[in-house]
Design an enzyme around this catalytic site. Structure first.
Site, PDB file in Angstrom:
ATOM      1  N   ASP A 195       0.877  -1.164   0.000  1.00 27.18           N
ATOM      2  CA  ASP A 195       0.000   0.000   0.000  1.00 27.18           C
ATOM      3  C   ASP A 195       0.918   1.217   0.000  1.00 27.18           C
ATOM      4  O   ASP A 195       2.115   1.127   0.257  1.00 27.18           O
ATOM      5  CB  ASP A 195      -0.962  -0.013   1.203  1.00 27.18           C
TER       6      ASP A 195
HETATM    7  C1  BGC Z   1      -4.961   3.445   0.089  1.00 31.21           C
HETATM    8  C2  BGC Z   1      -5.075   2.489  -1.076  1.00 31.21           C
HETATM    9  C3  BGC Z   1      -4.874   3.234  -2.364  1.00 31.21           C
HETATM   10  C4  BGC Z   1      -3.515   3.939  -2.330  1.00 31.21           C
HETATM   11  C5  BGC Z   1      -3.224   4.735  -3.585  1.00 31.21           C
HETATM   12  C6  BGC Z   1      -3.684   4.256   0.045  1.00 31.21           C
HETATM   13  O1  BGC Z   1      -3.687   5.233   1.012  1.00 31.21           O
HETATM   14  O2  BGC Z   1      -5.011   2.713   1.305  1.00 31.21           O
HETATM   15  O3  BGC Z   1      -6.329   1.875  -1.077  1.00 31.21           O
HETATM   16  O4  BGC Z   1      -4.963   2.360  -3.450  1.00 31.21           O
HETATM   17  O5  BGC Z   1      -3.505   4.838  -1.225  1.00 31.21           O
HETATM   18  O6  BGC Z   1      -4.051   5.832  -3.671  1.00 31.21           O
END
Ligand code: BGC
Length: 754
Positions: free
Chosen positions: A236
């Site tokens: 993530d």
């Molecule tokens: C979120 C993800 C997301 C990523 C990119 C993160 O903060 O938890 O779900 O895909 O950011 O935006």
């Protein structure tokens, strides 16, 4: 490199230098893979997700405005779509989402997110599917299959146990192995095994002490070795805190880049990373790029904006759950000459998606008021309140009550304003703002013919105000076409067919996870174990407002001819006929729950193990067949560290919600025959229950009769004590000769099992 051959040759990790391999294990920028142009490896775009494309216009996370993205169709987030119980529809949504990725040259869309809604206060419940892992997995798999059928990848997220936003970047989720296997992992497992998502995104949090990005057990032992995952795992955004540990654990890609590839290079040189592991991780990145090449080389493709909007509308129609409908107040006949009042700002300014990284710029937008205009339906409108948490505005209240007073039907749009729920924080209450409830009470006092239309991402309580409404439509967040979808349902062009993917409790304090929510001092104990959502409410007979699987229709149905046939030692096939007993075409969802009999561990009273949504014309009948495999009857045994099916009687329940079961049929299974070797620490009761141990116990009895061994006590109380004793404690009960008995039993057992 030539790509003109029928079977093109693509670069392989063998063609790369150590530095190039290391570079592939981190992004090129916040939304692109790393390229190695001179070796023919492009740096494709990967971006959010999950309920439509959020193609960010920035390349740097620090300059990212989450709302600054190219227009894309905004489908209902998972909170809505999960209520459709329609995998084919969900797959269709995936297909058109994939087409939008092709147009925008996005190689991987970051979704779907299949974490369990452990507690309805969870900030991301709006973009997660269910409190039930079977439903979450069997629905969200459609997104993966649909998107990937267009040559574009998905990223199944957040692996695993992102069930709260409080302290989400580091909280240690302490979860039993059994709860992980039965509740928190199966949706991922099902999708990996059936659809092979090209990528998986790990979660931020720790699981039992280890950050997901560094969790070898999670990313390698379970995901790859047990489930056979073939794709890549990415972090993530910002979840990779130790490049070397993560790569060794099985993380292919750090996102966004932290510009620390040198750490990988040094570790590969000094042996902290096995060169073969770096090769595997880097080759995974090359394979990912290769899979996307065909779709990414399509130029000039334009998706059909209107056709996709229609898919969004159909998805929204099936997301709506009708909770009550007294006096058949719905549907409203548009030609019936009824005077309509529409109250609530949400009717004009819909809340159609959640906040955070999933925020999409829609291609179109239809509010409910727009939909009325489109149909030429007249209604008096008053906003009633502002979409915030500010106190009530008395002028707006007064205007709304006036507007509602002499209408034939009042459609009241209530719900959670944007600032009440989002990624990034958990809610603190399940209630909608007090000013909305107060307005509803005032309106209902003047005019009892109130239909409430709810907009919210995760469950809100209806208990405090449901008595002031004749009908409630739980419309969740419906995406860009929600206004038209609501009009379809309100005016009877479509019958509601949504079913709750999440129980609606009377009070948040009824929720089984509340004792451990949201944790303290950096950790959260999942103390409720496998008793999440209806698994708790139904097992412990806790009243809820609306149970899991519930939803009304304009039609009426009957389920009959239910039959269960054993198809193997531990498998069965269920058939049922569902009949639409009304003259309204509509859909009903047949749900199959499995109830275990007497079990060695505490099991939920029943669990969803199959479902099928059936579309039926007036008076029509259809027969459905649902197969139950061995897993449908199993629990995760910590003793065996494996799935276990006990022999004995199980009940198969067929119904239309977890609390509306039309037929229950018993089936007796052989069991999987697993047993643990017995030893001196096994209790006398365990010896008696084990097939080999029982023979030894018989021999003990015979030896007692012969006078070769002490006789066992035969009164009930002593027998009770005996059964709970490890056999090395027999001298406590039998004196010194108890030692001989222990030795006799161990010898007999050794002889029988040699
Ligand atoms: C979120 C993800 C997301 C990523 C990119 C993160 O903060 O938890 O779900 O895909 O950011 O935006």
């Amino acid at each position: 490199m030539s790509e003109t051959n029928a079977t093109p040759t693509y670069p392989s990790v063998k063609d790369l230098t150590l530095e190039e391999k290391a570079s592939l294990t981190s992004g090129g920028d916040a939304w692109h893979l790393q390229s190695v142009e001179h070796k023919g490896i492009p740096g494709y775009m990967i971006t959010d997700g999950p309920h439509g494309l959020r193609k960010s216009l920035a390349s740097n996370t620090s300059e990212t405005d989450l709302n600054d993205s190219v227009p894309a169709t905004c489908f209902p987030p998972a909170a809505g779509l999960s209520s459709s119980w329609n995998p084919a529809l969900i797959r269709k949504v995936g297909e058109v989402m994939g087409e939008e990725c092709v147009q925008e040259k996005v190689a991987v869309i970051l979704g779907p997110g299949v974490n369990i809604k452990r507690n309805p206060l969870g900030g991301r419940c709006f973009e997660y599917w269910s409190e039930d892992p079977y439903l979450a997995g069997h629905e969200a798999v459609g997104i993966v299959e649909g998107v990937q059928s267009k040559g574009v990848g998905t990223s199944l997220k957040h692996f695993a146990a992102n069930n709260q936003e409080t302290d989400r970047l580091r909280v240690d989720a302490r979860i039993s192995q059994r709860a992980l296997r039965e509740i928190y992992l199966p949706a991922f497992e099902h999708i990996v095994k059936t659809a092979q998502p090209w990528t998986i995104m790990c979660s931020y949090n720790r699981i039992n002490g280890v950050h997901s990005a560094q969790n070898h057990w999670l990313l390698t032992d379970v995901l790859r070795d047990e489930w056979g995952f073939k794709g890549i795992v990415m972090s993530d955004w910002g979840a990779d805190h130790d490049r070397v540990a993560s790569l060794n654990a099985g993380l292919n890609l750090e996102m966004p880049p932290s510009y620390t590839d040198d750490q990988i290079v040094y570790a590969a040189r000094d042996g902290r990373i096995d060169p073969a592991q770096l090769d595997r991780m880097a080759q995974g990145m090359i394979d990912l790029t290769n899979k996307a090449r065909a779709a990414m080389s399509i130029d000039g493709y334009r998706f059909d904006v209107d056709a996709h909007d229609e898919v969004a509308r159909q998805a929204a129609v099936e997301s709506i759950v009708m909770l009550k409908n007294e006096d058949a107040i719905l549907p409203i006949d548009p030609a019936g000459g009824k005077k309509l009042a529409v109250i609530g700002e949400f009717a004009r300014t819909p809340r159609y998606q959640g906040g955070g990284s999933s925020h999409i710029t829609p291609t179109k937008m239809t509010s409910f008021l727009d939909a009325l205009d489109e149909r030429g339906i007249k209604a008096d409108f008053a906003p009633g309140f502002t979409l915030d948490l500010a106190p009530a505005d008395s002028a707006l209240t007064l205007e709304a009550v006036e507007t509602a007073r002499d209408a034939d039907v009042v459609l009241m749009f209530l719900g959670l304003p944007e600032e009440a729920e989002s990624e990034g924080f958990d809610r603190t209450t399940l209630d909608i703002p007090a000013k909305q409830i107060e307005l509803l009470r005032q309106v209902a006092a003047e005019n009892p013919n109130v239909v409430v239309v709810l907009s919210n991402g995760s469950v809100v309580t209806v208990h405090p105000w449901a008595d002031a409404s004749k009908s409630i439509l739980e419309s969740w967040l419906l995406g860009q076409a929600g206004g038209r979808a609501l009009a379809d349902v309100v005016f009877g062009e479509a019958s509601p067919s949504g079913k709750l993917a999440q129980s609606i409790p009377m009070d948040i304090n009824d929720d089984p996870s509340m004792l451990n929510w949201p944790g303290e001092e950096g950790h959260v104990d999942y103390g409720e174990g496998v008793f999440v959502g209806y698994r708790y409410y139904d097992t412990y007979n806790k009243a809820v407002d609306y149970p899991f699987g519930y939803g009304l229709s304009y039609a009426t149905f009957e389920i009959g001819d239910v039959a269960v046939a054993k198809t193997g030692a531990n498998t069965a096939s269920v058939t049922a006929t569902v009949t639409n007993t009304s003259d309204t075409p509509a859909a009903e969802t047949v749900q199959v729950y499995v109830a275990p009999g007497k079990a060695d561990v505490a099991r939920p009273v029943h669990e969803l193990k199959g479902f099928e949504k059936v579309f039926l014309g007036a008076g029509e009948s259809k027969t459905v067949t649902i197969e139950l495999n061995e897993r449908a009857f199993a629990y995760w045994s910590e003793k065996y560290n494996d799935w276990h099916v006990e022999a004995g009687e199980y009940t198969v329940e067929v119904g239309v919600s977890s609390r509306d079961i039309a037929a229950s049929i018993a089936v007796t299974l052989d069991g999987d025959g697993k047993s643990m070797p017995l030893n001196e620490w096994s209790t006398f009761g365990e010896w008696s229950a084990d097939p080999v141990g029982a023979k030894v116990v018989e021999a003990v009895g015979a030896a007692g009769e012969r006078g070769d061994m002490p006789k066992l006590p035969d009164n009930d109380m002593m027998r009770l004590f005996l059964n709970s004793m490890p056999i090395n404690s027999l001298p406590t009960l039998l004196g010194e000769s108890g030692k001989d008995l222990t030795a006799f039993m161990l010898d007999e057992y050794a002889a029988l099992t040699k």
